[in-house]
Design an enzyme around this catalytic site. Structure first.
Site, PDB file in Angstrom:
ATOM      1  CB  SER A  64      29.946  52.362  28.992  1.00  0.00           C
ATOM      2  OG  SER A  64      30.289  53.384  29.884  1.00  0.00           O
ATOM      3  CE  LYS A  67      27.919  55.484  29.506  1.00  0.00           C
ATOM      4  NZ  LYS A  67      29.292  55.960  29.733  1.00  0.00           N
ATOM      5  CE1 TYR A 191      25.966  57.190  32.320  1.00  0.00           C
ATOM      6  CE2 TYR A 191      26.895  57.505  34.510  1.00  0.00           C
ATOM      7  CZ  TYR A 191      27.054  57.207  33.175  1.00  0.00           C
ATOM      8  OH  TYR A 191      28.312  56.898  32.690  1.00  0.00           O
ATOM      9  CE1 TYR A 243      33.225  55.723  26.552  1.00  0.00           C
ATOM     10  CE2 TYR A 243      34.521  53.799  27.094  1.00  0.00           C
ATOM     11  CZ  TYR A 243      33.343  54.484  27.145  1.00  0.00           C
ATOM     12  OH  TYR A 243      32.273  53.944  27.772  1.00  0.00           O
TER      13      TYR A 243
END
Ligand code: GLN
Length: 308
Positions: A64, A67, A191, A243
């Site tokens: 991630s 990202k 992705y 998160y």
């Protein structure tokens, strides 16, 4: 002020001794093969001096953390129109949560949860072949890291393609609301592959430098983004980068940061340094357990918290 090199060496030494290492991610089977005892750290200060220790040159699956870079690319392509497709509020939910997406009619809460990153990937893909979009992302990372050797770990990408049922559910759900423009399989293919890019702490810290220096890489003088955009990406990293562990990370570390389930964290000390740590064992929120502790020690000892 303690010497950065000494602090980094001492932190790596301390992290080597620890037994509380967290658990490696197993839901992507290929990631379960990584040695939980790995630990790397690389810090690049404003003068370009690199303080590194441990496995700082070993490539790991950035997951991630990409990202941050796909968000930067998508903002470069469509600017603030991106915020019609994805929000920018912390989610307070796990990275692969599906419930929030229903309540919010297919608009992901932020670009760093999986749904949001899939929507951002879809923006980058529009008007291109998947291969070309992926090449663009890889080229951007190689450019930022000043290292053409960075590649995708195809075994990790294939492993995630095979097992990414939740991501498939999130993508299909968004597609039903018209949030994704491209065929779901194409968007997910890009992705999964950009999550599977492998980089070392040194490469990652180099790639993040523009965020620590108002959008410019001070070494090359290249302006990557305008200062305001760098500031805003940092803001989203601070509020959403971990998160449902984002509050805890801000509380303990006090820096914008982005984690990945490969166990890496990119953290930015504005004006001071770009930092990458890697320890593959994760906490219950899917963030590197020792990575966070190492960053907490670093910011405390160097006085780098953005909160003073
Ligand atoms: N590729 C991973 C996934 O989609 C990324 C998740 C993460 O690093 N938190 O599940």
């Amino acid at each position: 002020m303690p010497k950065l090199d000494d602090v980094v060496q001492e932190i790596a030494h301390d992290m080597r001794q620890r037994h509380d290492r967290g658990e490696v991610a197993t839901y992507i089977p290929e990631l379960a093969r990584v040695d939980v005892n790995s630990f790397g750290i690389a810090v690049i200060d404003a003068d370009g001096h690199v303080a590194a220790a441990g496995d700082s040159d070993t490539p790991f699956s950035v997951q991630s953390i990409t990202k941050v870079f796909t968000l930067t690319l998508a903002l470069g392509m469509i600017g603030d129109r991106l915020w019609k497709r994805v929000g920018r509020e912390p989610s307070g939910s796990p990275f692969n949560s599906i419930v929030q997406l229903e309540n919010e009619r297919g608009i992901p809460r932020n670009p760093f949860i999986n749904a949001g990153a899939i929507a951002v990937t879809d923006v980058i893909l529009s008007g291109h072949e998947p291969r070309v979009a992926l090449g663009e992302i890889l080229r951007f990372l190689r450019f930022l890291a000043e290292d053409p050797s960075i590649v995708i770990d195809e075994a990790v990408a294939a492993s995630e393609q095979r097992t990414g049922f939740r991501n498939r559910a999130l993508a299909n759900y968004m597609k039903s609301f018209g949030v994704l423009e491209n065929p779901v399989d194409y968007t997910l293919g890009v992705y999964f592959h950009h999550c599977a890019i492998a980089m070392s702490c040194r490469q990652l810290a180099t790639a993040g430098r523009f965020l620590a220096h108002l959008g410019r890489n001070p070494a090359t003088g290249h302006s990557v983004v305008q200062p305001e955009r760098a500031r805003r990406i940092n803001a989203i990293m601070l509020t959403c980068g971990h998160y449902d562990g984002s509050g805890e990370f801000a509380y303990r570390v006090g820096l914008p940061g982005k984690s990945g389930v490969g166990g890496g964290i990119l953290a930015i000390a504005p004006g001071k340094a770009s930092i990458a740590v890697w320890s593959p064992g994760l906490d219950s929120a899917g963030n590197s357990h020792l990575g966070r502790i190492a960053l907490e020690q670093l910011t405390r000892r160097m006085g780098w918290s953005i909160f003073g």
